[in-house]
Design an enzyme around this catalytic site. Structure first.
Site, short mmCIF file in Angstrom:
data_model
loop_
_atom_site.label_atom_id
_atom_site.label_comp_id
_atom_site.label_asym_id
_atom_site.label_seq_id
_atom_site.Cartn_x
_atom_site.Cartn_y
_atom_site.Cartn_z
N LYS A 58 0.80 -1.33 0.15
CA LYS A 58 0.00 0.30 -0.01
C LYS A 58 0.83 1.28 -0.06
O LYS A 58 2.02 1.25 0.24
CB LYS A 58 -0.90 -0.08 1.32
CG LYS A 58 -1.89 -1.20 1.38
CD LYS A 58 -3.03 -1.27 2.15
CE LYS A 58 -4.01 -2.34 2.12
NZ LYS A 58 -5.09 -1.99 3.23
N TYR B 121 -12.48 -1.93 -3.84
CA TYR B 121 -13.06 -2.10 -2.59
C TYR B 121 -14.55 -1.84 -2.51
O TYR B 121 -14.98 -1.84 -1.30
CB TYR B 121 -12.33 -1.09 -1.55
CG TYR B 121 -10.71 -1.66 -1.14
CD1 TYR B 121 -10.60 -2.55 -0.34
CD2 TYR B 121 -9.99 -0.87 -1.38
CE1 TYR B 121 -9.49 -3.06 0.05
CE2 TYR B 121 -8.46 -1.07 -1.17
CZ TYR B 121 -8.25 -2.39 -0.52
OH TYR B 121 -6.94 -2.73 0.03
N ASN C 89 -2.02 0.25 6.69
CA ASN C 89 -1.54 -1.15 7.17
C ASN C 89 -0.78 -1.91 6.31
O ASN C 89 -0.72 -3.13 6.17
CB ASN C 89 -2.79 -1.91 7.71
CG ASN C 89 -3.94 -2.41 6.56
OD1 ASN C 89 -3.69 -2.07 5.53
ND2 ASN C 89 -4.84 -3.33 6.86
N HIS D 289 -2.24 -5.46 1.48
CA HIS D 289 -3.49 -6.17 1.36
C HIS D 289 -3.09 -7.52 0.97
O HIS D 289 -2.34 -7.86 0.23
CB HIS D 289 -4.33 -5.49 0.33
CG HIS D 289 -5.46 -6.07 -0.09
ND1 HIS D 289 -6.46 -6.19 0.75
CD2 HIS D 289 -5.60 -7.06 -1.05
CE1 HIS D 289 -7.39 -6.77 -0.18
NE2 HIS D 289 -6.81 -7.56 -1.11
N GLU E 154 -9.49 -10.34 -7.49
CA GLU E 154 -8.62 -9.25 -7.11
C GLU E 154 -7.40 -9.08 -8.62
O GLU E 154 -6.84 -8.30 -9.04
CB GLU E 154 -8.16 -8.85 -6.08
CG GLU E 154 -9.40 -8.60 -4.97
CD GLU E 154 -8.89 -8.98 -3.52
OE1 GLU E 154 -7.93 -9.27 -3.38
OE2 GLU E 154 -9.86 -8.69 -2.82
P1 CMP Z 1 -7.58 -4.53 3.49
O1 CMP Z 1 -7.00 -5.98 3.98
O2 CMP Z 1 -6.89 -4.09 2.32
O3 CMP Z 1 -9.04 -4.76 3.32
C1 CMP Z 1 -9.82 -3.49 3.52
C2 CMP Z 1 -9.03 -2.37 4.18
O4 CMP Z 1 -9.97 -1.54 4.88
C3 CMP Z 1 -8.24 -2.91 5.45
O5 CMP Z 1 -7.23 -3.58 4.60
C4 CMP Z 1 -7.93 -1.73 6.38
O6 CMP Z 1 -6.93 -0.85 5.55
C5 CMP Z 1 -9.07 -0.91 5.78
N1 CMP Z 1 -10.17 -0.76 7.13
C6 CMP Z 1 -10.43 -1.85 7.77
N2 CMP Z 1 -11.13 -1.41 9.02
C7 CMP Z 1 -10.90 -0.04 8.93
C8 CMP Z 1 -11.08 0.89 9.82
N3 CMP Z 1 -11.74 0.91 11.06
N4 CMP Z 1 -10.61 2.28 9.73
C9 CMP Z 1 -10.09 2.58 8.62
N5 CMP Z 1 -9.72 1.52 7.56
C10 CMP Z 1 -10.06 0.35 7.88
#
Ligand code: CMP
Length: 139
Positions: A11, A51, A114, A117, A128
């Site tokens: 990311k 998403y 984070n 993904h 995806e």
């Molecule tokens: P990812 O695995 O990419 O799939 C969905 C994404 O939404 C997740 O990682 C997080 O980065 C994001 N996400 C999930 N929960 C939250 C939250 N409470 N606040 C902000 N982003 C979120």
């Protein structure tokens, strides 16, 4: 012998922090083979489409803004039991809950930013992967 496939993105936060190489090294060391890979940037429209499943969530707008804020690395990876093993390698969505030694424990800064993904099912991995790559770009 070919294994199962998963889909990942490094990311914008991890790209900006200079962690592409470190993260690819961890994927390689864990036994994942690169099937397809590109350095690219999602438009807000494309991030929203990717998403779409989270459209009704309160964090959707923030997620779309973040994922279109800078370049990413998108990749299809192969290994036996790829989806499950990759989710173990990256750790919990919230880095505060991610097990020690996982990619998110090392490189993620928040639940939103984070670092990586990982697809959550074989079906989503296939969806995806074909969102980002044509069949002719997978080897
Ligand atoms: P990812 O695995 O990419 O799939 C969905 C994404 O939404 C997740 O990682 C997080 O980065 C994001 N996400 C999930 N929960 C939250 C939250 N409470 N606040 C902000 N982003 C979120």
């Amino acid at each position: 012998m070919s294994g199962n496939r998963t889909f990942t993105m490094i990311k914008p936060d991890a790209v900006k922090a200079g962690n592409i190489g470190n993260i690819l090294q961890m994927m390689n060391a864990a036994g994942f083979r690169i099937v397809a890979m590109k350095y690219t940037k999602l438009s807000a429209e494309k991030a929203g489409e990717f998403y779409e499943v989270h459209k009704e969530r309160p964090f959707y707008g923030e997620l779309v803004d973040f994922m279109s804020s800078g370049p990413i690395v998108a990749a299809v990876l192969e290994k036996d039991n790829a989806v499950e093993d990759f989710r173990k390698l990256i750790g919990a969505t919230n880095p505060a809950e991610a097990a020690e030694g996982t990619i998110r424990a090392k490189y993620a800064t928040s639940i939103g930013e984070n670092a990586v993904h990982g697809a959550d099912s074989d079906e989503n991995a296939a969806r995806e992967g074909s969102f980002h790559f044509a069949g002719t770009e997978m080897f």
